[in-house]
Design an enzyme around this catalytic site. Structure first.
Site, short mmCIF file in Angstrom:
data_model
loop_
_atom_site.label_atom_id
_atom_site.label_comp_id
_atom_site.label_asym_id
_atom_site.label_seq_id
_atom_site.Cartn_x
_atom_site.Cartn_y
_atom_site.Cartn_z
N ASP A 16 25.63 39.25 -15.92
CA ASP A 16 24.68 38.87 -16.97
C ASP A 16 24.49 37.37 -17.04
O ASP A 16 23.39 36.88 -17.34
CB ASP A 16 25.16 39.39 -18.33
CG ASP A 16 24.87 40.87 -18.51
OD1 ASP A 16 24.35 41.49 -17.56
OD2 ASP A 16 25.16 41.41 -19.60
N LYS A 50 33.44 53.14 -17.77
CA LYS A 50 34.28 53.28 -18.96
C LYS A 50 34.04 52.07 -19.86
O LYS A 50 34.58 51.00 -19.64
CB LYS A 50 35.76 53.38 -18.61
CG LYS A 50 36.64 53.53 -19.82
CD LYS A 50 38.11 53.56 -19.43
CE LYS A 50 38.97 53.61 -20.69
NZ LYS A 50 38.83 52.38 -21.50
N SER A 108 36.63 49.89 -16.68
CA SER A 108 37.09 49.27 -17.91
C SER A 108 37.14 47.75 -17.80
O SER A 108 36.10 47.10 -17.78
CB SER A 108 38.48 49.84 -18.27
OG SER A 108 38.83 49.50 -19.58
#
Length: 479
Positions: A309, A323, A298
């Site tokens: 990224d 998740k 999460s």
């Protein structure tokens, strides 16, 4: 008589007005629900009446309604739930970092109550509970068909009170029992230290109130010890089950100089959110490695995904939990609440990690556990004892096409721990049966990457970072 007559007329007018208002509310609600819904509600009312009339013992309407609501939410996905007033209060306390119990996160897997991870420095962690352990009994009560809510409630209790857990572990042929003393679980979400090599080490165990402030303080301390410069940072998110979304955003912002951190997509307009990092005047792009594993979930995956990224850090370890959904707490009038999955979240590159997880740039798995600390022998360990989102019943897919981008026009968008693999390695390795500290191969590899950062940074920028080849290249060049 005239006064009484006027009072009667006024009362009648008020009653008529109330009736009109109630009728209007009823009509609006009726218009909001379809005929099919009313037919199903009629069926529900019939079942309720039959149970109350024929069940072997008297049962209250509230108990049946609460059970129906719990079952309805549990059928949606693993993270939606009905929170009774007591559980709602516990959740509020838990996000502040202090609650009574064992310090263990659990889930239901294949119908069995299963450990996702023990929280570091808690009774469950010290007792050696591990990911994948199945809890067969709590005290003398079998957990088969026990709801997650009931299991958490049974494990909570006053400090010092004892509880017995009967466990089954892959590779151990017999059940074994551990006795734990409940404690007030005060989670120190941020732990920091200087490594012998001169690199900074920050471990975040969970994202709760003030986690962002703790990380900022650690960064400031590193800078003050090295004349305003940081040689490099190892950021440890292993076995971090997640927590507050705003704190994940805040921590990501601490390491980024502008750019998108995460965005959410849901059915409602207020669930379409984008979170950005701020530009800094005195920004320093120091070397950074993030360590993750199957217990990183999460909010942890939000941070790891953003740093990956934006090519800010090398992600090292094993596949994360997966998740990728946001849960919203919706309070009800009776002080209970719904924890409802309302959105999916996406990394800056548009990846949904729901039921997939974050794939590390450098894949490094810890050594397999041994059975030296348990007297029972024989058998072999499960090759992959970690639990992931895709293993949970009713989990939903990430809603993306095969190219990894969100499907056009499709709706998409953290959860709290109830009570996840291996013992959280932390800055120090877990101890073996003889009490000696075991080698933390993931931390050692992270330090090696920081030592040879120029090579890794070049490969990271080109998107060519691979576990084996990168390691060999860095060692051969020795930069």
């Amino acid at each position: 008589m005239i006064k009484r007559h006027r009072w009667s007329i006024t009362l009648a007018v008020c009653l008529v007005s109330c009736f009109v208002v109630l009728q209007e509310v009823a009509v609006r609600r009726a218009q909001a629900l379809s005929n099919d819904t009313y037919q199903e509600l009629d069926t529900f009312a019939s079942v309720l009446a039959i149970v109350q009339k024929n069940y072997v013992e008297p049962v209250t309407t509230k108990k049946l309604i609460d059970g129906a609501i719990s079952g309805m939410l549990a059928s949606l996905d693993p993270h939606s739930a009905y929170l009774t007033p007591d559980l709602y209060r516990d959740l509020e306390v838990e996000t502040r970092g202090s609650f009574g119990g064992l310090g263990i996160e659990i889930t239901i897997k294949n119908g069995a109550l299963t450990v996702v991870a023990p929280i570091e420095d808690t009774p469950a962690y010290r007792a050696g509970l591990k990911a994948g352990d199945q809890i067969i009994k709590i005290d003398d009560d079998f957990t088969k068909d026990m709801s997650l809510t009931d299991a958490v409630k049974r494990m909570r209790g006053p400090k010092g009170s004892k509880i017995k857990l009967t466990l089954h572990r892959n590779g151990v042929p017999e059940l074994f029992t551990v006795t734990l003393a409940r404690d007030v679980i005060k989670i120190q979400s941020v732990k920091a230290k200087m490594l012998p090599e001169g690199f900074g080490y920050i471990r975040v165990t969970t994202f709760q109130e003030n986690t962002g402030e703790g990380v900022e303080k650690a960064i400031d301390d590193f800078e003050s010890k090295d004349h305003g410069k940081i040689k490099g940072v190892v950021f440890d998110l292993r076995d971090n089950p997640g927590g507050l979304l705003n704190q994940a955003v805040k921590v990501s912002d601490d390491f980024l100089d502008g750019g998108l951190i995460v965005y959410t997509q849901g059915r409602e307009e207020n669930q379409q959110q984008k979170y950005f990092s701020h530009k800094k005047k005195d920004w320093t792009d120091y070397p950074m490695v993030v360590i993750v594993n199957g217990g990183s979930a999460s909010a942890s995956e939000i941070v790891a995904g953003a740093l990956q990224d934006q090519k800010r850090a090398v992600i090292l370890g094993t596949q994360t939990f997966g998740k990728g959904s946001v849960q919203t707490i919706l309070p009800l009038d009776d002080h209970s609440a719904l924890r409802l999955t309302t959105a999916r979240y996406y990394t800056p590159a548009g990846r949904s990690i729901q039921a997939v997880g974050i794939t590390p740039d450098v894949d490094v798995a810890p050594p397999k556990e041994t059975l030296a600390s348990i007297t029972q022998g024989g058998g072999e360990f499960d090759e992959n004892p970690e639990i992931h989102e895709r293993d949970l019943p009713h989990h939903f897919q990430n809603g993306q096409k095969k190219d990894g981008n969100p499907a056009a026009g499709e709706s998409a968008g953290p959860a709290s721990g109830a009570d996840k693999g291996d013992k959280a390695p932390g800055a120090k390795g877990a101890k073996n049966a003889k009490g000696k500290e075991e080698k933390d191969v993931q931390l050692d590899r992270a330090i090696d990457i920081l030592k040879h950062w120029n090579t890794f940074k070049l490969q990271l920028a080109k998107g060519e970072l691979q576990s084996a080849s990168a390691t060999e290249t860095s060692k051969s060049k020795g930069d």
